[in-house]
Design an enzyme around this catalytic site. Structure first.
Site, PDB file in Angstrom:
ATOM      1  N   HIS A   1     -31.845 -18.779 -55.744  1.00  0.00           N
ATOM      2  CA  HIS A   1     -31.546 -18.674 -54.674  1.00  0.00           C
ATOM      3  C   HIS A   1     -31.858 -19.606 -53.374  1.00  0.00           C
ATOM      4  O   HIS A   1     -31.951 -20.449 -53.807  1.00  0.00           O
ATOM      5  CB  HIS A   1     -32.562 -17.081 -53.638  1.00  0.00           C
ATOM      6  CG  HIS A   1     -32.380 -15.760 -54.800  1.00  0.00           C
ATOM      7  ND1 HIS A   1     -32.942 -16.310 -55.356  1.00  0.00           N
ATOM      8  CD2 HIS A   1     -31.672 -14.518 -54.750  1.00  0.00           C
ATOM      9  CE1 HIS A   1     -32.788 -14.532 -56.735  1.00  0.00           C
ATOM     10  NE2 HIS A   1     -31.917 -13.880 -55.950  1.00  0.00           N
TER      11      HIS A   1
ATOM     12  N   TYR B   1     -33.354 -19.769 -50.727  1.00  0.00           N
ATOM     13  CA  TYR B   1     -34.689 -19.638 -50.239  1.00  0.00           C
ATOM     14  C   TYR B   1     -35.697 -20.065 -51.726  1.00  0.00           C
ATOM     15  O   TYR B   1     -36.941 -20.751 -50.427  1.00  0.00           O
ATOM     16  CB  TYR B   1     -35.252 -17.964 -49.761  1.00  0.00           C
ATOM     17  CG  TYR B   1     -35.368 -17.001 -50.704  1.00  0.00           C
ATOM     18  CD1 TYR B   1     -36.034 -17.577 -51.696  1.00  0.00           C
ATOM     19  CD2 TYR B   1     -34.584 -16.146 -51.377  1.00  0.00           C
ATOM     20  CE1 TYR B   1     -36.965 -16.153 -53.493  1.00  0.00           C
ATOM     21  CE2 TYR B   1     -34.549 -15.553 -52.630  1.00  0.00           C
ATOM     22  CZ  TYR B   1     -35.733 -15.545 -53.458  1.00  0.00           C
ATOM     23  OH  TYR B   1     -36.149 -14.596 -54.144  1.00  0.00           O
TER      24      TYR B   1
ATOM     25  N   ALA C   1     -30.113  -6.662 -55.992  1.00  0.00           N
ATOM     26  CA  ALA C   1     -30.889  -6.073 -55.825  1.00  0.00           C
ATOM     27  C   ALA C   1     -30.791  -6.065 -54.463  1.00  0.00           C
ATOM     28  O   ALA C   1     -31.050  -7.047 -53.772  1.00  0.00           O
ATOM     29  CB  ALA C   1     -32.715  -5.909 -55.869  1.00  0.00           C
TER      30      ALA C   1
ATOM     31  N   MET D   1     -29.740 -11.192 -50.720  1.00  0.00           N
ATOM     32  CA  MET D   1     -30.605 -13.050 -50.694  1.00  0.00           C
ATOM     33  C   MET D   1     -29.141 -13.332 -51.469  1.00  0.00           C
ATOM     34  O   MET D   1     -29.900 -14.294 -51.397  1.00  0.00           O
ATOM     35  CB  MET D   1     -32.230 -13.081 -51.024  1.00  0.00           C
ATOM     36  CG  MET D   1     -33.080 -12.181 -49.303  1.00  0.00           C
ATOM     37  SD  MET D   1     -35.125 -12.945 -50.109  1.00  0.00           S
ATOM     38  CE  MET D   1     -35.038 -10.706 -48.972  1.00  0.00           C
ATOM     39  N   SER D   2     -28.920 -12.823 -51.946  1.00  0.00           N
ATOM     40  CA  SER D   2     -27.659 -13.203 -52.885  1.00  0.00           C
ATOM     41  C   SER D   2     -26.145 -13.355 -52.520  1.00  0.00           C
ATOM     42  O   SER D   2     -25.757 -13.209 -51.825  1.00  0.00           O
ATOM     43  CB  SER D   2     -28.143 -13.587 -53.946  1.00  0.00           C
ATOM     44  OG  SER D   2     -28.236 -11.834 -54.070  1.00  0.00           O
TER      45      SER D   2
ATOM     46  N   ASN E   1     -34.700  -0.238 -52.231  1.00  0.00           N
ATOM     47  CA  ASN E   1     -35.730   0.312 -51.259  1.00  0.00           C
ATOM     48  C   ASN E   1     -34.754   0.818 -50.354  1.00  0.00           C
ATOM     49  O   ASN E   1     -33.730   0.406 -49.795  1.00  0.00           O
ATOM     50  CB  ASN E   1     -37.004  -0.899 -50.931  1.00  0.00           C
ATOM     51  CG  ASN E   1     -36.064  -2.003 -50.933  1.00  0.00           C
ATOM     52  OD1 ASN E   1     -35.442  -2.880 -51.494  1.00  0.00           O
ATOM     53  ND2 ASN E   1     -36.370  -2.252 -49.402  1.00  0.00           N
TER      54      ASN E   1
ATOM     55  N   HIS F   1     -41.404  -7.115 -53.443  1.00  0.00           N
ATOM     56  CA  HIS F   1     -41.142  -7.906 -54.805  1.00  0.00           C
ATOM     57  C   HIS F   1     -40.902  -6.955 -55.491  1.00  0.00           C
ATOM     58  O   HIS F   1     -40.629  -6.542 -56.439  1.00  0.00           O
ATOM     59  CB  HIS F   1     -40.588  -9.371 -54.832  1.00  0.00           C
ATOM     60  CG  HIS F   1     -39.302  -9.949 -56.101  1.00  0.00           C
ATOM     61  ND1 HIS F   1     -38.383 -10.106 -56.183  1.00  0.00           N
ATOM     62  CD2 HIS F   1     -40.453 -10.449 -57.150  1.00  0.00           C
ATOM     63  CE1 HIS F   1     -38.095 -10.588 -56.402  1.00  0.00           C
ATOM     64  NE2 HIS F   1     -38.965 -11.058 -57.758  1.00  0.00           N
TER      65      HIS F   1
HETATM   66  O1  LIG Z   1     -31.184 -11.901 -56.861  1.00  0.00           O
HETATM   67  P1  LIG Z   1     -31.160 -10.577 -56.148  1.00  0.00           P
HETATM   68  O2  LIG Z   1     -30.220 -10.845 -54.221  1.00  0.00           O
HETATM   69  O3  LIG Z   1     -31.239  -9.158 -56.927  1.00  0.00           O
HETATM   70  O4  LIG Z   1     -32.469 -10.507 -55.176  1.00  0.00           O
HETATM   71  C1  LIG Z   1     -32.902  -9.979 -54.508  1.00  0.00           C
HETATM   72  C2  LIG Z   1     -33.375 -10.214 -53.019  1.00  0.00           C
HETATM   73  C3  LIG Z   1     -34.784 -11.443 -53.130  1.00  0.00           C
HETATM   74  O5  LIG Z   1     -34.614 -12.529 -54.435  1.00  0.00           O
HETATM   75  C4  LIG Z   1     -35.514 -10.091 -54.459  1.00  0.00           C
HETATM   76  C5  LIG Z   1     -36.631  -9.568 -52.775  1.00  0.00           C
HETATM   77  O6  LIG Z   1     -37.502  -8.732 -53.561  1.00  0.00           O
HETATM   78  O7  LIG Z   1     -34.669  -9.700 -54.626  1.00  0.00           O
HETATM   79  N1  LIG Z   2     -32.991  -9.023 -47.399  1.00  0.00           N
HETATM   80  C1  LIG Z   2     -33.803  -7.715 -48.664  1.00  0.00           C
HETATM   81  N2  LIG Z   2     -33.518  -8.310 -49.464  1.00  0.00           N
HETATM   82  C2  LIG Z   2     -33.522  -7.312 -51.182  1.00  0.00           C
HETATM   83  N3  LIG Z   2     -33.835  -7.438 -51.948  1.00  0.00           N
HETATM   84  C3  LIG Z   2     -34.590  -6.270 -52.498  1.00  0.00           C
HETATM   85  N4  LIG Z   2     -34.298  -5.280 -50.993  1.00  0.00           N
HETATM   86  C4  LIG Z   2     -34.295  -6.548 -50.018  1.00  0.00           C
HETATM   87  C5  LIG Z   2     -34.343  -5.615 -49.010  1.00  0.00           C
HETATM   88  O1  LIG Z   2     -35.221  -4.514 -48.296  1.00  0.00           O
HETATM   89  N5  LIG Z   2     -34.179  -6.508 -47.817  1.00  0.00           N
END
Ligand SMILES: O=P(O)(O)O[C@@H]1C[C@H](O)[C@@H](CO)O1
Ligand SMILES: Nc1nc2[nH]cnc2c(=O)[nH]1
Length: 492
Positions: free
Chosen positions: A242, A244, A272, A375-376, A399, A414
């Site tokens: 990612h 971040y 996620a 975030m991806s 969530n 997480h």
């Molecule tokens: O790699 P993803 O987008 O599935 O991961 C999500 C975004 C963050 O990396 C992490 C937060 O719990 O889940």
């Molecule tokens: N930005 C963001 N990424 C997530 N990945 C899983 N849950 C979340 C969330 O609530 N916000």
């Protein structure tokens, strides 16, 4: 006469040794990009850069005519080995000696040409360090990802990874596998067990692959699982990287370019995400119709920098309409009920992370029509589009994103994301397998028609703005629920 004979043999043996040593360095570099050859003496005297440049195959003369991995684009060291073996044979046997003069003349011409390339074309002009990655020095042509000295932009004169780097990644993986993957799968946080669906698989750790960024986040194991799924050869990423984590967006999308070089045509992306749409619940699977890329809008786009025109569409100004492939989405919607998956649909927003959203940000995201936030995904989808790979993507709602009134929500962490992911992923096995299987019957994407896109977009924007204006009050709106907009009639 004897003296000349010995000199010719010595010359041929020297040439042969140099060619063999070049082959050795080439191979070492493939497996260990940090390998330092004896001839890498300084920044300006380095054989590695020359060996890994595009001039190292077919003397660079076939670049642009043949694909870099075409078998006809033969590395110079192989040509050298063949040439010097033949030269030695002619010298020793004294058969076909009339060939010696033309061969020597050609060899001198090639040497002059290579001297010109090394000293006048490949001269050093830029040694930038960025995010821990030492950039290549080069005055390459823009089509291959480099600009000449005179025209270089000040912000990003070269790409973080070059076409050759992607080729090296692909070459490394190709050597290890016997299948030819046509489908790529990316497992998001907590979704790693999707890779267990891949049969007869072999694993390749990211850290083994030259130039491949390595996952640093818990729940992202960091390996390719390559094998077969639904009757298709697949390459599955068990974990991603990612922005971040500190990676440049060209690094985090490198596996997509690697896939493209392997021949991947279809991509299934998962992530996620936090539910922003109030009608969603944790455990829901959302088919992504479109995205809002906050990093992209802020000028962080993996395509920034010299255009890599040798990939797929290779377009400089890439259209993003239908980047979540309409036909693949239709298939997903058809297949989901059969597998007991109630598929939501919606718009995914990428925020930079790693902090989750504030209540005010969630309110804002809801107002602008976002259904899930993560975030991806967006950078990967952009690069897949650039490579001409057809993509379908899903968000597992792990969530509900924090409600403005709540103080602290335990599920937005997480560990809770990973826990929910591993709890529910199994339910999607049959669905994902049949979806991948359906790609067999799909062709390559049609390029979107610009005019139709523009008109429909403007119309849909106007309608959205109107409906927001009419519906909005100070409460969070749920006007973009999938229930309200579940048809495929829109332009997404
Ligand atoms: O790699 P993803 O987008 O599935 O991961 C999500 C975004 C963050 O990396 C992490 C937060 O719990 O889940
Ligand atoms: N930005 C963001 N990424 C997530 N990945 C899983 N849950 C979340 C969330 O609530 N916000």
């Amino acid at each position: 006469m004897n003296y000349l004979h010995t000199l010719r043999i010595l010359t041929a043996l020297t040439g042969l040794s140099v060619s063999l040593y070049t082959a050795y360095i080439y191979r070492q570099k493939l497996y260990n990009p940090d390998y330092k050859a004896l001839c890498d003496i300084s920044e300006t005297i380095s054989c590695s850069d020359a060996i890994r440049s595009r001039y190292s195959k077919g003397f660079g003369l076939l670049d642009g005519i043949l694909d870099s991995d075409s078998i006809l684009n033969i590395p110079n060291f192989i040509l050298g080995i063949i040439f010097f073996i033949l030269y030695s044979l002619v010298t020793v046997t004294e058969y076909f000696t009339f060939l010696l003069l033309p061969a020597a003349t050609i060899s001198v011409c090639i040497s002059i040409y290579l001297f010109y390339i090394l000293n006048l074309v490949m001269k050093i002009h830029c040694l930038l360090m960025s995010q821990g990655v030492k950039r290549r020095r080069s005055t390459r042509l823009s089509s291959s990802g480099y600009y000449s000295k005179r025209t270089k932009p000040t912000q990003c004169p070269t790409n973080i990874l070059s076409v050759e780097n992607f080729q090296e990644m692909a070459d490394y993986v190709k050597e290890k596998i016997s299948v030819k993957p046509e489908v790529g799968i990316i497992c998001g946080s907590g979704l790693g067990t999707l890779s267990d669906l891949v049969k007869d698989s072999i694993d390749i750790l990211y850290e083994e692959v030259p130039h491949m960024p390595v996952s640093t986040v818990e729940g992202h194991e960091g390996k390719f699982v390559i094998g077969s799924l639904g009757g298709m050869d697949v390459i599955c990423m068990k974990g991603r990287v990612h922005h971040y984590e500190g990676y440049h967006s060209q690094q985090l999308t490198a596996p997509i370019r690697l896939m493209s070089r392997l021949g991947v045509k279809y991509l299934v992306v998962t992530n996620a995400a936090g539910g922003v749409n109030k009608s969603f619940s944790p455990g829901d699977l959302m088919l992504i119709k479109d995205h809002i890329n906050f990093l992209g809008l802020a000028g962080i786009n993996p395509l920034i920098g010299p255009n890599l025109s040798t990939f797929g569409t290779g377009e400089r100004f890439l259209q993003m309409v239908n980047c979540y492939d309409k036909e693949m989405r239709e298939t997903a919607l058809e297949l989901a009920p059969k597998h007991g998956v109630s598929l939501q649909q919606g718009v995914y927003a990428l925020i930079g992370g790693p902090s989750f959203e504030t209540p005010a940000e969630i309110k804002f995201l809801n107002l602008i029509g976002v259904d899930a936030v993560g975030m991806s995904t967006a950078p990967e989808v952009i690069v897949a589009r650039h490579c001409g790979i057809r993509t379908v993507a899903f968000s597992l709602i792990t969530n509900m994103s924090v409600h403005p009134d709540s103080v602290h929500d335990e599920s937005t962490s997480h560990s809770a994301v990973l826990a929910l992911g591993s709890e529910v992923t199994g339910k999607f096995s049959g669905f994902i397998t049949e979806l991948v299987s359906s790609f067999k019957s799909k062709g390559m994407p049609l390029q979107p028609e610009a005019d139709v896109f523009h008109d429909t977009l403007m119309e849909s924007c106007n309608n959205d703005v109107m409906s927001k204006t009419v519906n909005n009050n100070t409460e969070l709106s749920s006007t973009t629920t999938p229930a309200d907009d579940n048809s495929m009639q829109d332009n997404h």
